[in-house]
Enzyme design. Structure first.
Site: not given
Length: 327
Positions: A122, A249, A283
């Site tokens: 990520c 993120h 996500n």
């Protein structure tokens, strides 16, 4: 001994264009509740997600990367012939060989150039942006296309409530080019690292399913990532008050809000715009930061010239951040 010749260096790098794509299929919390023991309120309370996008079986990670990359090149006012390096940040390729970068570069008409994949999970987009900026500054490259692309649905156990409610698919891209003068520099130094002692908290199991220790990652992110963001600001010679946009993120809305709260306690302005793309995108790992910026730009929440602080974190546990000026 003769001295070696080096390429002409640039003052630094800047962002020239952005692009992003998502699958058409929207999966709501109610859709998931028909399969597993959960409900809309439970998911929203824990991670802040209301819906996410999931690609069909025919859509490949490389397809999304190519579409987002082509949009970023067009947005930068360039043609594929202007791109001399492609970096794809990803951790979800179905096979490591061949890499995604060479395939997607060919699909958008970029040939005979450097093309490599980068896996920092990520944090991948921040790592890719840092590498690209240094390549441009050193003269190794002039225009670098950095793409974060993930098809996490290929790695999900849809009966595992701890992961299937969180992760999703998509791609986001940026084109970086040279800053002709020091005053034009638009990408700050990267602040990065890895907490290898926590590597077991996120990984792929023996059945090729993504697993994570959610509470351990949450505790780590809410305590360790704000200092990394501050380090990125310090490296760029800025303070929290200089930041217009915060783009962490998009892992969990509670983590995003915790980072924003800590930055405000350090002097960030009340009008700081904070990315919350996770609410409707989930996500998407390395795609989440460029996708969030592109969505905010499309919604009119950010403007060209805004100073953005981006910070990624995920499996590894890898982390990285930098200051960028939005194109």
């Amino acid at each position: 001994m003769s001295s070696l010749r080096l390429a002409p260096a640039a003052a630094g790098a800047r962002l020239l264009g952005l692009g992003s794509v998502q699958p058409d299929t929207v999966v709501t919390n109610d859709d998931l509740a028909r399969r597993i023991d959960t409900n809309d309120q439970w998911i929203r309370d824990r991670v802040g997600i209301r819906s996410r996008r999931i690609a069909d079986e025919k859509t490949l990670l490389v397809d999304m990367a190519a579409d987002a990359g082509a949009l970023a090149v067009e947005d930068a006012g360039l043609t594929p012939a202007d791109i001399d390096t492609v970096i794809v940040a990803t951790c979800t390729m179905p096979n490591p060989i061949p890499n995604a970068a060479a395939q997607m570069a060919d699909r958008i008409g970029v040939n005979g150039i450097g093309a490599m994949d980068l896996n920092a999970a990520c944090a991948g987009f921040c790592y890719g942006t840092g590498v690209a900026a240094d390549m441009i500054r050193s003269g190794t490259a002039r225009h670098v296309l950095v793409v974060g692309s993930e098809k996490l649905s290929d790695w999900l156990d849809m009966d595992d409530r701890s992961v299937c409610i969180i992760f999703a698919d998509g791609a986001g891209a940026a084109v970086l080019g040279p800053a002709e003068t020091p005053e034009d520099v638009g990408v700050g130094p990267v602040a990065w690292g890895a907490a290898g002692d926590l590597v077991s908290t996120i990984g792929i199991d023996e059945k090729n399913y993504l697993r994570q220790e959610g509470q351990a990652v949450f505790r780590w992110a809410t305590t360790k990532i704000a200092p990394i963001a501050m380090e990125a600001l310090d490296k760029a010679g800025l303070t929290p008050a200089d930041v217009d946009v915060l783009v962490p993120h998009q892992a969990n809305l509670r983590i995003v809000e915790a980072i924003a709260k800590k930055l405000r306690s350090q002097g960030a302005r009340d009008d700081l715009v904070v990315a919350d793309d996770i609410v409707h995108s989930g996500n998407t790992s390395s795609a989440s930061i460029p996708m969030a910026i592109d969505h905010m730009r499309g919604a009119g929440r950010v403007r060209s010239g805004d100073v953005a602080l981006i910070v990624g974190f995920g499996a590894g546990l890898s982390y990285g951040g930098q200051v960028v000026v939005l194109p």
